[in-house]
Design a protein around this motif. Structure first.
Motif, short mmCIF file in Angstrom:
data_model
loop_
_atom_site.label_atom_id
_atom_site.label_comp_id
_atom_site.label_asym_id
_atom_site.label_seq_id
_atom_site.Cartn_x
_atom_site.Cartn_y
_atom_site.Cartn_z
N TYR A 17 2.47 -93.49 -46.53
CA TYR A 17 1.62 -93.05 -45.43
C TYR A 17 1.61 -94.07 -44.29
O TYR A 17 1.56 -93.69 -43.12
N SER A 18 1.67 -95.33 -44.62
CA SER A 18 1.77 -96.37 -43.58
C SER A 18 3.09 -96.26 -42.85
O SER A 18 3.15 -96.38 -41.63
N LYS A 19 4.18 -96.04 -43.61
CA LYS A 19 5.50 -95.86 -42.99
C LYS A 19 5.44 -94.70 -42.00
O LYS A 19 5.93 -94.80 -40.87
N LEU A 20 4.86 -93.58 -42.42
CA LEU A 20 4.77 -92.41 -41.55
C LEU A 20 3.92 -92.69 -40.32
O LEU A 20 4.25 -92.27 -39.22
N GLY A 21 2.83 -93.42 -40.51
CA GLY A 21 1.96 -93.76 -39.39
C GLY A 21 2.67 -94.61 -38.35
O GLY A 21 2.61 -94.32 -37.15
N PHE A 22 3.36 -95.65 -38.81
CA PHE A 22 4.10 -96.52 -37.88
C PHE A 22 5.23 -95.76 -37.20
O PHE A 22 5.43 -95.88 -36.00
N LEU A 23 5.96 -94.97 -37.98
CA LEU A 23 7.08 -94.21 -37.43
C LEU A 23 6.59 -93.23 -36.36
O LEU A 23 7.13 -93.18 -35.25
N CYS A 24 5.55 -92.48 -36.68
CA CYS A 24 5.04 -91.49 -35.73
C CYS A 24 4.46 -92.15 -34.48
O CYS A 24 4.64 -91.63 -33.37
N ALA A 25 3.80 -93.27 -34.63
CA ALA A 25 3.27 -93.97 -33.46
C ALA A 25 4.41 -94.42 -32.55
O ALA A 25 4.32 -94.31 -31.32
N ALA A 26 5.49 -94.87 -33.14
CA ALA A 26 6.62 -95.37 -32.35
C ALA A 26 7.32 -94.27 -31.57
O ALA A 26 7.82 -94.51 -30.47
N ILE A 27 7.35 -93.06 -32.12
CA ILE A 27 8.06 -91.97 -31.45
C ILE A 27 7.09 -90.97 -30.81
O ILE A 27 7.51 -89.89 -30.40
N LYS A 28 5.82 -91.35 -30.72
CA LYS A 28 4.79 -90.49 -30.12
C LYS A 28 4.77 -89.12 -30.78
O LYS A 28 4.88 -88.09 -30.13
N ALA A 29 4.64 -89.15 -32.10
CA ALA A 29 4.61 -87.92 -32.88
C ALA A 29 3.44 -87.97 -33.86
O ALA A 29 2.74 -88.99 -33.94
N SER A 30 3.24 -86.90 -34.56
CA SER A 30 2.23 -86.86 -35.61
C SER A 30 2.87 -86.19 -36.83
O SER A 30 3.93 -85.59 -36.73
N TYR A 31 2.21 -86.31 -37.97
CA TYR A 31 2.74 -85.65 -39.15
C TYR A 31 1.62 -84.93 -39.86
O TYR A 31 0.44 -85.25 -39.71
N GLU A 32 1.99 -83.91 -40.60
CA GLU A 32 1.03 -83.23 -41.47
C GLU A 32 1.75 -82.88 -42.76
O GLU A 32 2.97 -82.72 -42.78
N ILE A 33 0.96 -82.81 -43.81
CA ILE A 33 1.53 -82.48 -45.11
C ILE A 33 1.29 -81.00 -45.36
O ILE A 33 0.17 -80.51 -45.26
N GLY B 218 2.13 -78.48 -48.23
CA GLY B 218 2.64 -78.32 -49.59
C GLY B 218 3.40 -79.56 -50.01
O GLY B 218 2.84 -80.65 -50.05
N THR B 219 4.69 -79.41 -50.28
CA THR B 219 5.51 -80.56 -50.69
C THR B 219 6.41 -81.03 -49.54
O THR B 219 7.35 -81.78 -49.77
N THR B 220 6.11 -80.58 -48.33
CA THR B 220 6.91 -80.96 -47.16
C THR B 220 6.05 -81.74 -46.18
O THR B 220 4.88 -81.43 -45.99
N ILE B 221 6.64 -82.75 -45.57
CA ILE B 221 5.96 -83.48 -44.49
C ILE B 221 6.58 -83.03 -43.17
O ILE B 221 7.80 -83.13 -42.99
N VAL B 222 5.74 -82.49 -42.30
CA VAL B 222 6.20 -81.96 -41.03
C VAL B 222 5.90 -83.00 -39.94
O VAL B 222 4.77 -83.45 -39.80
N ILE B 223 6.93 -83.38 -39.19
CA ILE B 223 6.77 -84.33 -38.09
C ILE B 223 6.86 -83.54 -36.79
O ILE B 223 7.83 -82.80 -36.56
N LYS B 224 5.81 -83.66 -35.96
CA LYS B 224 5.71 -82.89 -34.72
C LYS B 224 5.49 -83.83 -33.54
O LYS B 224 4.83 -84.85 -33.67
N SER B 225 6.00 -83.43 -32.39
CA SER B 225 5.79 -84.19 -31.17
C SER B 225 4.36 -84.03 -30.71
O SER B 225 3.79 -82.93 -30.78
N LYS B 226 3.74 -85.12 -30.25
CA LYS B 226 2.40 -85.03 -29.68
C LYS B 226 2.44 -84.37 -28.31
O LYS B 226 1.43 -83.97 -27.79
N ASN B 227 3.63 -84.27 -27.71
CA ASN B 227 3.77 -83.72 -26.36
C ASN B 227 4.28 -82.29 -26.39
O ASN B 227 4.81 -81.80 -25.41
#
Length: 85
Positions: free
Chosen positions: A55-71, A73-82
């Motif tokens: 979760y920390s990896k995802l947080g740092f990664l998403c902050a760096a690319i201006k994105a967010s993630y949501e879980i 089911g068994t998939t993590i979806v990465i979405k643009s904040k823009n």
């Protein structure tokens, strides 16, 4: 004699494409990732996430690319904040 541990470098990236970072997370954690906004695949990530949990990896990664993630089911979806632009 060098006893360098590979794990130390496992999550250290320098201008790595997002697809490469996500592929490594998928292999390591056995989790499916979905990049909801294809424009995010143009982003690169530089940083060392070796000592972080998933979760920390995802947080740092998403902050760096201006994105967010949501879980979902068994998939993590990465979405643009823009995505509303």
């Amino acid at each position: 004699m060098s006893t360098k541990t590979e794990v130390n470098d496992l999550f250290s990236f320098n201008d790595a494409p997002l697809a490469e970072v996500v592929a490594m997370l998928e292999r390591t954690y056995g989790i499916k990732f979905l990049i909801a906004d294809q424009t995010l695949l143009e982003d690169t990530f530089t940083g060392d996430l070796t000592e972080q949990n998933l979760y920390s990896k995802l947080g740092f990664l998403c902050a760096a690319i201006k994105a967010s993630y949501e879980i979902s089911g068994t998939t993590i979806v990465i979405k643009s904040k823009n995505s509303g632009h």
